[in-house]
Enzyme design. Structure first.
Site, short mmCIF file in Angstrom:
data_model
loop_
_atom_site.label_atom_id
_atom_site.label_comp_id
_atom_site.label_asym_id
_atom_site.label_seq_id
_atom_site.Cartn_x
_atom_site.Cartn_y
_atom_site.Cartn_z
CB CYS A 157 -0.94 0.01 1.20
SG CYS A 157 -2.14 -1.34 1.19
CG HIS A 199 -6.17 2.01 0.43
ND1 HIS A 199 -5.03 2.57 -0.10
CD2 HIS A 199 -5.74 0.93 1.18
CE1 HIS A 199 -3.97 1.87 0.28
NE2 HIS A 199 -4.38 0.88 1.05
CB CYS A 255 -0.57 -0.20 7.87
SG CYS A 255 -2.27 -0.13 7.25
#
Length: 376
Positions: free
Chosen positions: A89, A331, A361
Site C-alpha cells: 500500500c 484506497h 500500513c
C-alpha cells in the site's frame, strides 16, 4: 546533502469500484496525472529524468511496467524512462522517497513520483497464482497465512477498541470528507477524469446506527466490516520532485521540502502496527516532536489503524486526517501514497502549516513515514 522538494502534486478524484473509471485502463489513469502535472508546472517532459511509479497488482493491464507505458500513453518523449515499484500500500509513498533521494544526491534533476491502481480492472489478489509465503515463513510465525483483516481485528483487540468507537471514527471520516468537498478544499489539486469531478465514495448521512447493521467480515463476533474499512477504489496521483535550486532555476515555486523519510517493519501477523514504529523513527531522525507536526495523514486502511497510531504517538485527533480518509473516499493501493501526499501538502499550503507527516500500513508488517516542510 541538498534537500529535495515537491514542486507540485496532482491527483485524480478517487473512483469507486466499478464506478466512473470502470472503462479507464490503468495506464491511461496514470498518463492522465502525468499530463496534468506537466500542464500545471509548465515543465517540458523531456527534462524528466525518470518516472518512479507505485502499482501493487502488477498483473494483466498493470503488468509490463506501468510507468513506462504511462509515459508513452501521455505522449511524452520516448526518451523519458520509467520504473514501476511495489511496497504494497505504500508503493507510491516509497516512490517519493526514491525520487527525493535521487535528486538530493545530484544523480538526476527532475523525477516524477507517483502511482496508480485500478482495483476495478485488476482486482486485489489477482496477481498471485500460488501462496507467496512458503512453509519456511508460515512455520516461523505459526500461521497458515497472513490476512490484513484479521490483523485489524487483532489491533482492535489489543488497543481495546469496540465496534461503536470504530464506527464513530468511520462516520467522522465521511463527515470530514464531505465538508472538505463542499468547502472546495480539493479543487486545486484535482485533475478530473471521465466526468468525475470529486471523490466518488463519500456516503453523506452515514451514521453509527446504519453501520451497526453491517455484518463483520473477518471474525464472527468481531468489529471490522465494510463500513469501517477502506473502500476498494481506482485512482492515481503524481508529484514532481527536484532540488529547490533546480526548481527555481526553471521558474517553479515548490510547495514543500521532503524533510525526513523513514521505513519500518513490525510483526507480519498483526501486520498493521508498523506506522507507529515508522513515525517514531522519522521523528527521531528529524529532531522534531509530534507536537511540531501540524497535520498527519495516517491511511485509514481499517479504523483501528489510525486510532492505535494516535494513542501511541500521543498525537492530536484534530490534526489527524482533517479532510477525512480512505474509509470515506477509498484506497487505490499503489496510488494512495501519492494521493495522500497531494492532499497533505495542499492542506499545509492552504492553512500555513509548517510540518506535515504521512504514514501508512503495508502488507508484510511494514510502513513508510514521510515528514514534509512547507516552503515559504
Amino acid at each position: 546533502m541538498t534537500s529535495a522538494v515537491i514542486v507540485d502534486a496532482v491527483r485524480t478524484p478517487i473512483g469507486k469500484r466499478k464506478g466512473a473509471y470502470a472503462e479507464v485502463h490503468p495506464v491511461d489513469l496514470s498518463a492522465h496525472v502525468l499530463g496534468a502535472l506537466a500542464t500545471r508546472t509548465g515543465i517540458d517532459p523531456a527534462l524528466v529524468d525518470d518516472v518512479v511509479w507505485g502499482t501493487v497488482m502488477q498483473y494483466s493491464e498493470q503488468a509490463g511496467n506501468v510507468a513506462r507505458n504511462a509515459v508513452l500513453a501521455a505522449g511524452w518523449p520516448e526518451s523519458v524512462p520509467g520504473t514501476t515499484i511495489t511496497r504494497a500500500c505504500g508503493s507510491s509513498q516509497q516512490a517519493l522517497s526514491f525520487a527525493a533521494a535521487t535528486v538530493a544526491s545530484g544523480q538526476q534533476d527532475f523525477v516524477v513520483a507517483g502511482g496508480a491502481e485500478s482495483m476495478t480492472r485488476v482486482p486485489m489478489g489477482s496477481n498471485t497464482g500460488g501462496d507467496p509465503n512458503p512453509p519456511s515463513v508460515l512455520d516461523r510465525f505459526g500461521v497458515q497465512g497472513f490476512n490484513q483483516g484479521v490483523g485489524a481485528e487483532m489491533v482492535a483487540e489489543k488497543w481495546g477498541f469496540g465496534r461503536a468507537q470504530l464506527d464513530e471514527y468511520a462516520v467522522r471520516s465521511h463527515e470530514l470528507s464531505a465538508q472538505a468537498i463542499d468547502a472546495g478544499a480539493f479543487d486545486a489539486q484535482l485533475a478530473p477524469l471521465a466526468g468525475l469531478e470529486q471523490d466518488e465514495g463519500v456516503r453523506r448521512g452515514s451514521t453509527v446506527e446504519g453501520l451497526g447493521k453491517l455484518k463483520t467480515v473477518f471474525k464472527e463476533d468481531g468489529v471490522i466490516h465494510a463500513g469501517n474499512a477502506s473502500q476498494i477504489s481506482d485512482g492515481a496521483g503524481a508529484l514532481l520532485v527536484a532540488t529547490e535550486e533546480t526548481a527555481r532555476k526553471h521558474g517553479m515555486r515548490p510547495i514543500a521540502r521532503v524533510h525526513t523519510v523513514a521505513v519500518a517493519a513490525d510483526d507480519p501477523v498483526i501486520m498493521l502496527t508498523a506506522p507507529i514504529a515508522a513515525t517514531a523513527k522519522a521523528l527521531k531522525k528529524s529532531g522534531l516532536s509530534i507536537g511540531d507536526i501540524g497535520a498527519y495523514e495516517v491511511n485509514e486502511a481499517f479504523a483501528p489503524v489510525p486510532l492505535a497510531w494516535l494513542a501511541e504517538a500521543g498525537a492530536d485527533m484534530d490534526r489527524m486526517n482533517p479532510l477525512g480518509g480512505a474509509i470515506a473516499v477509498g484506497h487505490p493501493l499503489g496510488g494512495s501514497g501519492a494521493i495522500l501526499m497531494t492532499r497533505l501538502v495542499n492542506h499545509m499550503r492552504d492553512n500555513g502549516i509548517r510540518f506535515g507527516l504521512q504514514t501508512m500500513c503495508e502488507a508484510g508488517g511494514m510502513a513508510n513515514a514521510t515528514i514534509v516542510e512547507l516552503i515559504d
